[in-house]
Design an enzyme around this catalytic site. Structure first.
Site, PDB file in Angstrom:
ATOM      1  N   GLN A  57      -3.075  -8.070  -7.940  1.00  0.00           N
ATOM      2  CA  GLN A  57      -2.722  -8.144  -6.524  1.00  0.00           C
ATOM      3  C   GLN A  57      -1.295  -8.678  -6.380  1.00  0.00           C
ATOM      4  O   GLN A  57      -1.002  -9.812  -6.759  1.00  0.00           O
ATOM      5  CB  GLN A  57      -3.724  -9.029  -5.782  1.00  0.00           C
ATOM      6  CG  GLN A  57      -3.599  -8.956  -4.279  1.00  0.00           C
ATOM      7  CD  GLN A  57      -4.883  -9.348  -3.566  1.00  0.00           C
ATOM      8  OE1 GLN A  57      -5.975  -9.025  -4.014  1.00  0.00           O
ATOM      9  NE2 GLN A  57      -4.756 -10.051  -2.458  1.00  0.00           N
ATOM     10  N   GLU A  73       1.149  -9.969  -3.930  1.00  0.00           N
ATOM     11  CA  GLU A  73       1.104 -10.501  -2.573  1.00  0.00           C
ATOM     12  C   GLU A  73       2.057 -11.670  -2.355  1.00  0.00           C
ATOM     13  O   GLU A  73       2.008 -12.326  -1.307  1.00  0.00           O
ATOM     14  CB  GLU A  73      -0.322 -10.925  -2.228  1.00  0.00           C
ATOM     15  CG  GLU A  73      -0.933 -11.921  -3.205  1.00  0.00           C
ATOM     16  CD  GLU A  73      -2.392 -12.211  -2.903  1.00  0.00           C
ATOM     17  OE1 GLU A  73      -2.845 -11.918  -1.781  1.00  0.00           O
ATOM     18  OE2 GLU A  73      -3.080 -12.740  -3.792  1.00  0.00           O
ATOM     19  N   ASP A 129      -0.856 -11.494   2.896  1.00  0.00           N
ATOM     20  CA  ASP A 129      -0.169 -12.643   2.304  1.00  0.00           C
ATOM     21  C   ASP A 129       1.334 -12.448   2.293  1.00  0.00           C
ATOM     22  O   ASP A 129       2.091 -13.406   2.502  1.00  0.00           O
ATOM     23  CB  ASP A 129      -0.685 -12.883   0.886  1.00  0.00           C
ATOM     24  CG  ASP A 129      -1.998 -13.639   0.860  1.00  0.00           C
ATOM     25  OD1 ASP A 129      -1.968 -14.869   0.717  1.00  0.00           O
ATOM     26  OD2 ASP A 129      -3.059 -13.012   1.019  1.00  0.00           O
ATOM     27  N   HIS A 136     -12.379 -14.891  -0.476  1.00  0.00           N
ATOM     28  CA  HIS A 136     -12.366 -15.213   0.952  1.00  0.00           C
ATOM     29  C   HIS A 136     -13.737 -15.126   1.617  1.00  0.00           C
ATOM     30  O   HIS A 136     -13.815 -15.038   2.851  1.00  0.00           O
ATOM     31  CB  HIS A 136     -11.397 -14.271   1.682  1.00  0.00           C
ATOM     32  CG  HIS A 136      -9.950 -14.553   1.390  1.00  0.00           C
ATOM     33  ND1 HIS A 136      -9.345 -15.744   1.719  1.00  0.00           N
ATOM     34  CD2 HIS A 136      -8.997 -13.788   0.798  1.00  0.00           C
ATOM     35  CE1 HIS A 136      -8.072 -15.708   1.349  1.00  0.00           C
ATOM     36  NE2 HIS A 136      -7.839 -14.534   0.777  1.00  0.00           N
TER      37      HIS A 136
END
Length: 256
Positions: free
Chosen positions: A150, A152, A178, A48
């Protein structure tokens, strides 16, 4: 207390309380500052933030200088990308959207030498530019490389325990942002997201793996600690700068 960055995986695995932050700004200065302050780790955010391979390389040089463990949240779990950041000297990887055991296994395979398929070269920074022999490099790489999955996606929650039990996965990360978006919520503090976070923490406990989470403030950290998280990514370099600048502006504006 300052710790040897190569001990990060062991400290994470035994459930030590660890503090880190995201690095969103390409360059090395923020990483050095976090190391100088004695944070346990940073996470360079390729997913990101505008990090390319050269910028990641520079940030990892700064991590070495600042004696701080540095994970990279990769933009892609392609084997070539995982290899790139590990060769550059990353302590490990934070891999987004690990929603199945199959994906987790692919990530582990790409990051491990023994029983894996990580491409070998001891010529990059991770091999001390040829300073480590083949055997030394393989042994050290497998010993310190930290792999965080992760969680999410809503569909990942039911697989979280199985993902955590996979040999080579070192920790689970709760991606509350998310999860909130996927669940149609407007906040990571929504009850449904909180429930999902509790499920991931329970899955981590059942699998014998620690849980990592992003938090925005001390109260949030305490709430996540109360359900079992032990490693905390507190804001980011940009977020911390914004908070400090806002506080400074308020303090100066209040002068009489």
């Amino acid at each position: 207390m300052r710790y040897d960055p190569t001990t990060f995986r062991a400290r994470l695995g035994r459930g030590d309380i660890l503090a880190g932050t995201f690095i969103k700004t390409p360059g090395g200065h923020a990483v050095e500052i976090m190391g100088d302050l004695g944070l346990d780790f940073v996470v360079i955010d390729e997913e990101h933030a505008p990090f390319d391979r050269q910028a990641i390389d520079q940030a990892l040089v700064a991590a070495r200088a600042g004696q701080i463990a540095a994970l990279v949240r990769v933009a892609s779990a392609a084997p070539s990308n995982l290899l790139s950041v590990l060769d550059s000297g990353a302590t490990g990887v934070l891999v987004p959207h690990v929603a199945s055991v199959e994906k987790a296994r692919d990530v582990v395979t790409s990051c491990r030498y023994v029983n894996g398929k990580r491409g070998f070269s001891n010529s990059p920074r991770a091999g001390r530019y040829g300073g480590l022999s083949l055997g030394e490099h393989v042994k050290l790489g497998d010993a310190i490389t930290t792999i965080v999955a992760q969680i999410e996606d809503p569909e990942a929650i039911e697989h979280a325990e199985a993902i955590g039990r996979l040999d080579g996965i070192d920790a689970l990360f709760i991606g509350r942002g998310d999860l909130a978006v996927a669940m149609g919520e407007n906040s990571p503090d929504a009850p449904s997201v909180r429930k999902a976070a509790e499920q991931v923490c329970a899955a981590g406990k059942a699998a014998g793996k620690p849980v990592m989470v992003f938090v925005g403030n001390a109260a949030d950290a305490q709430a996540m600690r109360s359900i079992g998280a032990t490693a905390f990514i507190y804001s980011s370099d940009q977020g911390l700068m914004r908070q400090a600048a806002a506080r400074a502006k308020s303090e100066i504006t209040a002068l009489t």
